[in-house]
Write an enzyme that holds these catalytic residues in place. Sequence first.
Site, mmCIF file in Angstrom:
data_model
loop_
_atom_site.group_PDB
_atom_site.id
_atom_site.type_symbol
_atom_site.label_atom_id
_atom_site.label_comp_id
_atom_site.label_asym_id
_atom_site.label_seq_id
_atom_site.Cartn_x
_atom_site.Cartn_y
_atom_site.Cartn_z
ATOM 1 N N CYS A 203 -29.301 32.873 27.902
ATOM 2 C CA CYS A 203 -29.431 34.228 27.266
ATOM 3 C C CYS A 203 -29.036 35.317 28.357
ATOM 4 C CB CYS A 203 -30.654 34.691 26.724
ATOM 5 S SG CYS A 203 -31.321 33.415 25.365
ATOM 6 N N ARG B 243 -22.262 32.665 31.451
ATOM 7 C CA ARG B 243 -23.710 32.012 31.467
ATOM 8 C C ARG B 243 -23.940 30.924 30.278
ATOM 9 N NH1 ARG B 243 -27.609 35.137 34.459
ATOM 10 N NH2 ARG B 243 -29.155 34.345 33.111
ATOM 11 N N TRP C 46 -28.465 31.967 23.800
ATOM 12 C CA TRP C 46 -28.176 30.367 23.653
ATOM 13 C C TRP C 46 -29.523 29.887 23.113
ATOM 14 C CZ3 TRP C 46 -30.511 26.092 26.094
ATOM 15 C CH2 TRP C 46 -29.671 24.911 26.526
ATOM 16 N N ASN D 28 -35.132 37.452 26.612
ATOM 17 C CA ASN D 28 -34.846 36.022 27.325
ATOM 18 C C ASN D 28 -36.101 35.355 27.378
ATOM 19 O OD1 ASN D 28 -32.100 36.864 27.222
ATOM 20 N ND2 ASN D 28 -32.132 37.138 29.726
ATOM 21 N N GLY D 29 -36.356 34.310 27.374
ATOM 22 C CA GLY D 29 -37.622 33.480 27.618
ATOM 23 C C GLY D 29 -38.276 32.822 26.131
ATOM 24 N N GLU E 299 -21.930 13.779 41.833
ATOM 25 C CA GLU E 299 -21.504 14.911 41.469
ATOM 26 C C GLU E 299 -20.086 14.893 40.843
ATOM 27 O OE1 GLU E 299 -22.615 17.598 41.348
ATOM 28 O OE2 GLU E 299 -20.906 19.137 41.757
ATOM 29 N N LYS F 145 -19.064 16.342 37.262
ATOM 30 C CA LYS F 145 -18.109 17.739 36.957
ATOM 31 C C LYS F 145 -17.170 17.301 36.089
ATOM 32 C CE LYS F 145 -19.143 20.391 38.827
ATOM 33 N NZ LYS F 145 -20.421 20.669 39.515
ATOM 34 N N GLU G 219 -18.980 17.467 32.594
ATOM 35 C CA GLU G 219 -19.372 18.806 32.025
ATOM 36 C C GLU G 219 -18.136 19.606 31.780
ATOM 37 O OE1 GLU G 219 -21.928 20.850 34.703
ATOM 38 O OE2 GLU G 219 -20.805 20.390 36.507
ATOM 39 N N HIS H 37 -24.007 -5.302 37.813
ATOM 40 C CA HIS H 37 -25.284 -5.432 37.106
ATOM 41 C C HIS H 37 -25.250 -4.888 35.821
ATOM 42 C CE1 HIS H 37 -26.800 -7.710 40.670
ATOM 43 N NE2 HIS H 37 -26.692 -6.599 41.248
ATOM 44 N N LYS I 198 -24.966 28.553 32.845
ATOM 45 C CA LYS I 198 -24.922 28.645 34.149
ATOM 46 C C LYS I 198 -26.218 28.866 34.925
ATOM 47 C CE LYS I 198 -22.755 29.290 38.041
ATOM 48 N NZ LYS I 198 -21.875 28.180 38.803
HETATM 49 C C1 G6P Z 1 -27.246 24.374 34.886
HETATM 50 C C2 G6P Z 1 -25.667 24.736 35.586
HETATM 51 C C3 G6P Z 1 -25.531 23.567 36.544
HETATM 52 C C4 G6P Z 1 -26.418 23.801 37.791
HETATM 53 C C5 G6P Z 1 -27.860 23.746 37.419
HETATM 54 C C6 G6P Z 1 -28.770 24.050 38.449
HETATM 55 O O1 G6P Z 1 -27.507 23.203 34.451
HETATM 56 O O2 G6P Z 1 -24.855 24.314 34.229
HETATM 57 O O3 G6P Z 1 -24.026 23.893 37.117
HETATM 58 O O4 G6P Z 1 -26.015 22.835 38.669
HETATM 59 O O5 G6P Z 1 -28.061 24.622 36.254
HETATM 60 O O6 G6P Z 1 -28.778 25.453 38.685
HETATM 61 P P1 G6P Z 1 -29.132 26.079 39.975
HETATM 62 O O7 G6P Z 1 -28.795 27.467 39.656
HETATM 63 O O8 G6P Z 1 -30.690 25.810 39.905
HETATM 64 O O9 G6P Z 1 -28.557 25.549 41.252
#
Ligand code: G6P
Length: 558
Positions: A2, A26, A69, A95-96, A436, A440, A443, A459, A553
């Site tokens: 949000c 976001r 969101w 938000n929250g 990682e 990527k 997502e 395994h 985000k």
């Molecule tokens: C969300 C984002 C990720 C990010 C994660 C942690 O899930 O989509 O890309 O890695 O949060 O975010 P931070 O701001 O704590 O690094």
Amino acid sequence: MCGIIGKIGLGAPRFVISGLKTLEYRGYDSSGIAVALGDAVFVQKGVGTIDRVVYSVPNGVAAIGHTRWATHGGVTDFNAHPHLDCSGQYAVVHNGIIENHGELRGELVRRGHVFSSETDSEVIVHLFEEGVQKYGDGVEALRYVLSRIRGQYAFAILSRDGRVYVARKGAPLLVAKGKDGVYVSSDPVPLVGVADEVYRLADGSYAVLSPDGVQIFGEYVPVPRVDARRVELGSHRHYMEKEIFEQPRAVKDTLDYLRRENVRWELDGRIHLVAAGTSYHAALYGEYLLRKRGYDAQAFIASEYEYWKGKEPDYVIAISQSGETEDVLSILRNLDGPEVYAITNTPGSTIEEYSDHVVYTRAGPEVGVAATKTYTTQLTVLAHLFSDANLSELPGFVGDVLESSAPIARTYAKVLSRKNSAYFLGRGLDVVTAKEGALKLKEIAYIHAEAYPAGESKHGPIALIESGFPVFFTASKNMLSEIEGNVQEMRARGAEIVMVTDGETELADVLFSVPNVDTELFPILSVPPWQLIAYYTAVERGVNPDRPRNLAKSVTVK
Ligand code: G6P
């Protein structure tokens, strides 16, 4: 997640609409705006993109907006914010989570209030309405709301007369002043280029915004200004592309800062690293470096920490690019004892409040949802702190990797875009890059991808291998001989082998060669090819890499 944005001043609705668009990065499912008209508050809101939802808005001296969101209550037009009180004089964006919303709603309904959404947020505006009736004053009404609600929140209440009442506890909120007006925002990016002074309210603080300025009750800290050029897309098609190619600069700025400030951490004892998503992969990198040097260090996925933490550590290293991830903050909030070190990309973010020491990555604001430059700069900070390797050539090397890898990644993306599934394998430190890379691809390109230690692949995972199945190996030069058997096992079953290495090999069908570096720095050079592959595959599939579905985000709820 949000987002909140608001302005009092010239062209307030126009600013709020453009601010909402900035907040799109976001992640959101609904949006809305409220404008103060003098005798009432106008609201337009609903499910969908801002362009679809906010189409004809009257002018007014003050406006607030929201990107939602969904957490409490489904994705519906009614549940979109802002929410009005019964009299139509006040509107709230929030938000929250209001934890005691059920109880409060029951009470308010008994006193005659009519609710029009299923959200926890709507209680705020009905309580505010009651507060004004009781005390005849907005600030007193705000105090009344704060005395009744429990939970984590950042909210803004717009009054028909053009005042905005804001408060925060556990969720981020900034207030700001510029030459055209005063502002409220949950995120620093929409304020870039418009606000001259930006302040983060401390937890528990609240404020009143009016045409005369901002009156803050409680503590606050100034937030450093962001250079407007840092958030311009320039000639790039997407922020993700821009941010991948910015990495040489981001790594260099981070190194310059670390050296200038002579950043050093003296740790001796049990160390826990906590983080989420991509930052968790950085935490694993930190764990590896620390363990190599004999420390008792362990990385945890933040949301799992309370179940697995075991004996209390002496130090907690919290890694979060946004500095606002609730899974991380909730650990820090409840700590009592360990010294907290934080690594964040966002000066002025909430993580600072809960940390004894903060080190910054100097990546500049990251707008693409997928973390790219914030990740490589997190690794740079950890390498600076805990590795003896020489980092001075890193920025140039990252540039070389991007230049040589981009054409290969772009071509291979055409093949990958037609696949449904992939594995990322490696051994030792290279498992971090494998994880990682898989994240990527999943997502951004929506291709099912899993990462395993290469030895573990036989395994179970190998059961899926058939002709043309893509397997991505990350192999630093000293691991090439170690993974050879795993490559052969995959190849024998028809897998397509894609590899990143800084050594010499004939094992791959598609090869990304990167400069030969100290093994501990290889993760900083081995990840850009996987970022590029995810990016170009998303583009190839017609997916917007900056706005992947369902993702946010910065995730400010648990
Ligand atoms: C969300 C984002 C990720 C990010 C994660 C942690 O899930 O989509 O890309 O890695 O949060 O975010 P931070 O701001 O704590 O690094």
